[in-house]
Design a protein around this motif. Structure first.
Motif: not given
Length: 211
Positions: A31-38
């Protein structure tokens, strides 16, 4: 392109702080938590990545791992990691994707011009081992995310994948769950040996079945 729950997460190749990756290959069976940051060297992001680094074992217990993206370069990422180590007391050893041309950010709808045309919003995608998008959350650039909630969300998804239940408001591990309405009382008697409480015909609660 609009990404919806159940869609296959778009594949891509990218340079990261851990070298070049193919996203689907990198996911593997996790499972993956794929997140962006500014952007790098920003205060809220520094706290978010530090906290996520501290969740490494918590995620691993759930067969999950994190990956993050910003539009800055690998070199900037590497320099910023030192600041995160220093200020947050946790080492970032998950990949940070360099997306200087905003290709991946655009692919995943992380650019919201009406919010801020220059940076990505704080997007989170939970992706399962079948590469399907199971959840998505979009925050404005100014608001830090609640990563405890993201862990809770993974717990709920994994539980409800394996049992015919749903999780109620504010559910936490060990709390009672709800038997889905499609299960008859006769089947519920067989599926839930711990028993259940009928609040209404459509609202039946039972102890968490895997506890």
């Amino acid at each position: 392109m609009s990404l919806l729950l159940g869609d296959t997460a778009p594949d891509f190749e990218a340079e990261t702080t851990k070298g070049k990756i193919n996203f689907h290959e990198w996911i593997g069976d996790d499972w993956v938590v794929f997140f962006s940051h500014p952007a790098d060297f920003t205060p809220v992001c520094t706290t978010e990545l530090g906290y996520t680094a501290k969740l490494k074992d918590t995620l691993a217990e759930r067969n999950a791992k994190a990956i993050v993206i910003s539009v800055d370069s690998v070199e900037q990422h590497q320099a910023w990691i030192k600041d995160i180590d220093e200020t947050q007391g946790a080492h970032v050893d998950f990949p940070i994707i360099a997306d200087t041309e905003k290709k991946v950010a655009s692919l995943y709808n992380m650019i919201h011009p009406k919010a801020d045309p220059k940076v990505t919003v704080r997007a989170v995608y939970v992706i399962d081992p079948n590469k399907k998008i199971r959840a998505s959350i979009i925050y404005p650039p100014s608001a830090g995310r609640n990563f405890d909630e993201i862990v809770r969300l993974i717990d709920s998804l994994q539980l409800t994948d394996n049992y015919k239940v749903a999780t109620p408001v504010n559910w936490q591990q060990g709390d009672d769950v709800i038997i889905v309405p499609s299960v008859s009382d006769e089947d519920a008697d067989k599926l839930f040996p711990k028993g259940y409480k009928t609040v209404k015909p459509y609202l039946r609660t039972t102890p968490q079945p895997n506890k």
